[in-house]
Design a protein around this motif. Structure first.
Motif, PDB file in Angstrom:
ATOM      1  N   THR A 241       0.850  -1.195   0.000  1.00 40.43           N
ATOM      2  CA  THR A 241       0.000   0.000   0.000  1.00 40.43           C
ATOM      3  C   THR A 241       0.882   1.239   0.000  1.00 40.43           C
ATOM      4  OG1 THR A 241      -0.081   0.166   2.419  1.00 40.43           O
ATOM      5  CG2 THR A 241      -1.764  -1.229   1.348  1.00 40.43           C
ATOM      6  N   ASP A 242       0.264   2.371  -0.296  1.00 40.67           N
ATOM      7  CA  ASP A 242       1.002   3.632  -0.221  1.00 40.67           C
ATOM      8  C   ASP A 242       1.495   3.890   1.190  1.00 40.67           C
ATOM      9  OD1 ASP A 242       0.414   3.919  -2.885  1.00 40.67           O
ATOM     10  OD2 ASP A 242      -1.041   5.549  -2.608  1.00 40.67           O
ATOM     11  N   ASP A 243       0.635   3.628   2.166  1.00 38.78           N
ATOM     12  CA  ASP A 243       1.031   3.838   3.560  1.00 38.78           C
ATOM     13  C   ASP A 243       2.180   2.915   3.938  1.00 38.78           C
ATOM     14  OD1 ASP A 243      -0.829   5.831   3.910  1.00 38.78           O
ATOM     15  OD2 ASP A 243      -2.329   4.536   4.859  1.00 38.78           O
ATOM     16  N   GLY A 244       2.145   1.692   3.412  1.00 33.14           N
ATOM     17  CA  GLY A 244       3.227   0.760   3.693  1.00 33.14           C
ATOM     18  C   GLY A 244       4.551   1.229   3.128  1.00 33.14           C
ATOM     19  N   PHE A 245       4.504   1.809   1.939  1.00 32.18           N
ATOM     20  CA  PHE A 245       5.729   2.363   1.349  1.00 32.18           C
ATOM     21  C   PHE A 245       6.291   3.472   2.229  1.00 32.18           C
ATOM     22  CE2 PHE A 245       7.542   5.806  -1.283  1.00 32.18           C
ATOM     23  CZ  PHE A 245       8.691   5.161  -1.728  1.00 32.18           C
ATOM     24  N   LEU A 246       5.436   4.392   2.645  1.00 35.46           N
ATOM     25  CA  LEU A 246       5.905   5.506   3.479  1.00 35.46           C
ATOM     26  C   LEU A 246       6.422   5.007   4.827  1.00 35.46           C
ATOM     27  CD1 LEU A 246       3.158   8.175   2.735  1.00 35.46           C
ATOM     28  CD2 LEU A 246       5.516   8.140   1.908  1.00 35.46           C
ATOM     29  N   ALA A 247       5.777   3.981   5.374  1.00 39.14           N
ATOM     30  CA  ALA A 247       6.201   3.454   6.673  1.00 39.14           C
ATOM     31  C   ALA A 247       7.612   2.880   6.606  1.00 39.14           C
ATOM     32  CB  ALA A 247       5.217   2.383   7.153  1.00 39.14           C
ATOM     33  N   ALA A 248       8.005   2.380   5.433  1.00 43.00           N
ATOM     34  CA  ALA A 248       9.357   1.849   5.267  1.00 43.00           C
ATOM     35  C   ALA A 248      10.337   2.939   4.846  1.00 43.00           C
ATOM     36  CB  ALA A 248       9.346   0.732   4.212  1.00 43.00           C
TER      37      ALA A 248
ATOM     38  N   MET B 118      16.024   2.038  -2.974  1.00 41.15           N
ATOM     39  CA  MET B 118      16.014   1.523  -4.339  1.00 41.15           C
ATOM     40  C   MET B 118      14.744   0.694  -4.569  1.00 41.15           C
ATOM     41  SD  MET B 118      19.142   2.600  -4.970  1.00 41.15           S
ATOM     42  CE  MET B 118      19.715   1.820  -6.463  1.00 41.15           C
ATOM     43  N   GLU B 119      13.895   1.166  -5.467  1.00 37.16           N
ATOM     44  CA  GLU B 119      12.701   0.408  -5.835  1.00 37.16           C
ATOM     45  C   GLU B 119      12.850  -0.104  -7.261  1.00 37.16           C
ATOM     46  OE1 GLU B 119       7.845   0.784  -6.359  1.00 37.16           O
ATOM     47  OE2 GLU B 119       9.017   2.585  -5.940  1.00 37.16           O
ATOM     48  N   PRO B 120      12.945  -1.417  -7.458  1.00 36.59           N
ATOM     49  CA  PRO B 120      13.056  -1.952  -8.816  1.00 36.59           C
ATOM     50  C   PRO B 120      11.844  -1.564  -9.660  1.00 36.59           C
ATOM     51  CG  PRO B 120      13.559  -3.633  -7.173  1.00 36.59           C
ATOM     52  CD  PRO B 120      12.981  -2.465  -6.430  1.00 36.59           C
TER      53      PRO B 120
ATOM     54  N   ASN C 278      25.757  -8.141  -2.712  1.00 35.61           N
ATOM     55  CA  ASN C 278      26.327  -8.390  -1.393  1.00 35.61           C
ATOM     56  C   ASN C 278      27.840  -8.594  -1.453  1.00 35.61           C
ATOM     57  OD1 ASN C 278      23.821  -8.546   0.303  1.00 35.61           O
ATOM     58  ND2 ASN C 278      23.345 -10.162  -1.152  1.00 35.61           N
ATOM     59  N   LEU C 279      28.332  -9.058  -2.582  1.00 36.61           N
ATOM     60  CA  LEU C 279      29.767  -9.260  -2.767  1.00 36.61           C
ATOM     61  C   LEU C 279      30.412  -8.055  -3.439  1.00 36.61           C
ATOM     62  CD1 LEU C 279      29.682 -12.944  -4.104  1.00 36.61           C
ATOM     63  CD2 LEU C 279      29.774 -12.167  -1.738  1.00 36.61           C
ATOM     64  N   LEU C 280      29.741  -7.533  -4.474  1.00 33.21           N
ATOM     65  CA  LEU C 280      30.324  -6.431  -5.234  1.00 33.21           C
ATOM     66  C   LEU C 280      30.516  -5.172  -4.395  1.00 33.21           C
ATOM     67  CD1 LEU C 280      28.237  -6.895  -8.488  1.00 33.21           C
ATOM     68  CD2 LEU C 280      30.716  -7.104  -8.339  1.00 33.21           C
ATOM     69  N   PHE C 281      29.554  -4.895  -3.525  1.00 28.29           N
ATOM     70  CA  PHE C 281      29.603  -3.660  -2.743  1.00 28.29           C
ATOM     71  C   PHE C 281      29.964  -3.901  -1.278  1.00 28.29           C
ATOM     72  CE2 PHE C 281      26.487  -2.906  -6.207  1.00 28.29           C
ATOM     73  CZ  PHE C 281      27.239  -1.974  -6.916  1.00 28.29           C
ATOM     74  N   ALA C 282      30.443  -5.103  -0.969  1.00 25.96           N
ATOM     75  CA  ALA C 282      30.786  -5.435   0.419  1.00 25.96           C
ATOM     76  C   ALA C 282      31.744  -4.443   1.054  1.00 25.96           C
ATOM     77  CB  ALA C 282      31.356  -6.859   0.488  1.00 25.96           C
ATOM     78  N   PRO C 283      32.763  -3.923   0.328  1.00 26.08           N
ATOM     79  CA  PRO C 283      33.705  -2.996   0.979  1.00 26.08           C
ATOM     80  C   PRO C 283      33.128  -1.605   1.235  1.00 26.08           C
ATOM     81  CG  PRO C 283      34.690  -4.060  -0.957  1.00 26.08           C
ATOM     82  CD  PRO C 283      33.223  -4.288  -1.024  1.00 26.08           C
ATOM     83  N   ALA C 284      31.978  -1.279   0.657  1.00 29.66           N
ATOM     84  CA  ALA C 284      31.441   0.079   0.748  1.00 29.66           C
ATOM     85  C   ALA C 284      30.558   0.235   1.985  1.00 29.66           C
ATOM     86  CB  ALA C 284      30.637   0.411  -0.499  1.00 29.66           C
ATOM     87  N   ALA C 285      30.697   1.370   2.659  1.00 34.27           N
ATOM     88  CA  ALA C 285      29.872   1.665   3.835  1.00 34.27           C
ATOM     89  C   ALA C 285      28.545   2.271   3.396  1.00 34.27           C
ATOM     90  CB  ALA C 285      30.615   2.614   4.768  1.00 34.27           C
ATOM     91  N   THR C 286      27.926   1.636   2.414  1.00 36.28           N
ATOM     92  CA  THR C 286      26.659   2.096   1.847  1.00 36.28           C
ATOM     93  C   THR C 286      25.507   1.397   2.544  1.00 36.28           C
ATOM     94  OG1 THR C 286      27.743   2.412  -0.293  1.00 36.28           O
ATOM     95  CG2 THR C 286      25.330   2.292  -0.291  1.00 36.28           C
ATOM     96  N   THR C 287      24.424   2.122   2.765  1.00 37.18           N
ATOM     97  CA  THR C 287      23.211   1.551   3.326  1.00 37.18           C
ATOM     98  C   THR C 287      22.131   1.600   2.261  1.00 37.18           C
ATOM     99  OG1 THR C 287      23.822   2.393   5.511  1.00 37.18           O
ATOM    100  CG2 THR C 287      21.555   1.649   5.218  1.00 37.18           C
ATOM    101  N   ALA C 288      21.663   0.430   1.837  1.00 35.69           N
ATOM    102  CA  ALA C 288      20.672   0.347   0.766  1.00 35.69           C
ATOM    103  C   ALA C 288      19.408  -0.327   1.280  1.00 35.69           C
ATOM    104  CB  ALA C 288      21.230  -0.423  -0.427  1.00 35.69           C
ATOM    105  N   LEU C 289      18.276   0.247   0.960  1.00 36.21           N
ATOM    106  CA  LEU C 289      16.986  -0.367   1.265  1.00 36.21           C
ATOM    107  C   LEU C 289      16.282  -0.636  -0.059  1.00 36.21           C
ATOM    108  CD1 LEU C 289      14.787  -1.217   3.315  1.00 36.21           C
ATOM    109  CD2 LEU C 289      13.867   1.114   3.102  1.00 36.21           C
ATOM    110  N   CYS C 290      16.110  -1.922  -0.382  1.00 36.95           N
ATOM    111  CA  CYS C 290      15.435  -2.308  -1.614  1.00 36.95           C
ATOM    112  C   CYS C 290      13.944  -2.458  -1.318  1.00 36.95           C
ATOM    113  CB  CYS C 290      16.008  -3.609  -2.157  1.00 36.95           C
ATOM    114  SG  CYS C 290      17.757  -3.481  -2.616  1.00 36.95           S
ATOM    115  N   ALA C 291      13.139  -1.660  -1.996  1.00 42.03           N
ATOM    116  CA  ALA C 291      11.701  -1.601  -1.726  1.00 42.03           C
ATOM    117  C   ALA C 291      10.951  -2.446  -2.747  1.00 42.03           C
ATOM    118  CB  ALA C 291      11.230  -0.149  -1.776  1.00 42.03           C
TER     119      ALA C 291
END
Length: 303
Positions: free
Chosen positions: A21-28, A106-108, A132-145
């Motif tokens: 739902t839209d609300d679910g997207f915003l909640a995340a 990141m939303e596919p 998970n392997l390619l970007f393992a050295p990076a201190a990046t925080t990614a949320l895939c939606a």
């Protein structure tokens, strides 16, 4: 191979959110972006999402919206899964803070290429696992939606296996190996053999089949780059297909083995000859690799 702990552990924080739902997207999304806005030594967080979801974010963020970089996912995910690797690596190199610090939502685009076929979905899950392997050295925080209104249950279940914050997470190497279990269909009986896959010969064949000259050159160069990376080859190259889906299969005496082959960005910033399988993956829609006891079969499909 272990199924418990990830093959490589590093600072890369790869999360997943599922909503319907839209609300679910915003909640995340909103707590994640707030976390990024509060993080020290980081540039503004980035939201790559469906245009409608970006509108929801702007309305919910109010004045804080100016501090979030919003990018329609139709502008970010414009090609293959390998192209998405290049896009992410380039963005981190150009915009991330020290050590790759940045928050990326990141939303596919499941209404685009990623969701148009089971084959494309497989390639996307491969990308999610290898990230998970390619970007393992990076201190990046990614949320895939993942929006269940556009991504079906099977897609969500597969994606859960590629994200370390879920109880379904699977070692990336095991997951990628499972994706490659199905054998490649045999070449057609009328496939054109080439004793040597020279770029000029492949280009002439592709152009003769009707592929535009610039695309024929790209495809032929990809074949040449792959042949150089696989040398020594055994047997002729095989060519078949109708434009734009031109296919070349090469047989190597050596196994490839490395699941990251062709996915690791080279030092050069642009696409250019001399980049081996990276060039091929950036140009071709699909690069299939199958190892066996006698070496490796590599199949390139332009589109």
């Amino acid at each position: 191979m272990s199924t418990g702990q990830p093959t490589v552990q590093g600072p890369f924080d790869h999360r997943m959110a599922v909503f319907g739902t839209d609300d679910g997207f915003l909640a995340a999304a909103l707590p994640f972006l707030a976390e990024g806005l509060a993080a020290r030594d980081e540039p503004p967080p980035v939201a790559v999402a469906a245009p409608g979801n970006l509108d929801l974010l702007r309305d919910a963020l109010g004045g804080d919206a100016r501090h979030v970089t919003c990018i329609p996912h139709t502008d970010w995910y414009t090609g293959s899964a390998a192209n998405a690797v290049a896009q992410a690596a380039g963005h981190l190199a150009g915009h991330a803070g020290p050590g790759g610090r940045i928050h990326l939502l990141m939303e596919p685009d499941w209404s685009g290429r990623a969701g148009r076929s089971a084959r494309e979905t497989t390639e996307w899950i491969r990308y999610e696992a290898l990230a998970n392997l390619l970007f393992a050295p990076a201190a990046t925080t990614a949320l895939c939606a993942y929006d269940t209104r556009t991504a079906g249950p099977a897609v969500v279940a597969a994606a859960r296996r590629a994200h370390p914050d879920t109880d379904a997470y699977t070692d990336p190497l095991r997951l990628v190996a499972e994706l490659d279990v199905p054998p490649l269909p045999p070449p057609p009986a009328d496939a054109r053999p080439l004793a040597e896959p020279r770029v000029d010969a492949v280009q002439a064949w592709a152009a003769g089949r009707g592929l535009p000259a610039d695309r024929a050159e790209l495809f032929a160069t990809a074949v040449g780059e792959t042949a150089a990376a696989l040398a020594p080859l055994t047997g002729p190259a095989l060519l078949w297909g109708e434009p734009p889906a031109c296919v070349c299969e090469l047989r190597s005496a050596r196994r490839v083995e490395d699941p990251l082959a062709g996915f690791v960005p080279p030092p050069a910033t642009g696409l250019e000859p001399g980049q081996g399988l990276w060039y091929a993956r950036q140009v071709c829609a699909y690069v299939d690799i199958r190892d066996d006891a006698g070496g490796a079969t590599v199949r390139l499909q332009y589109a």
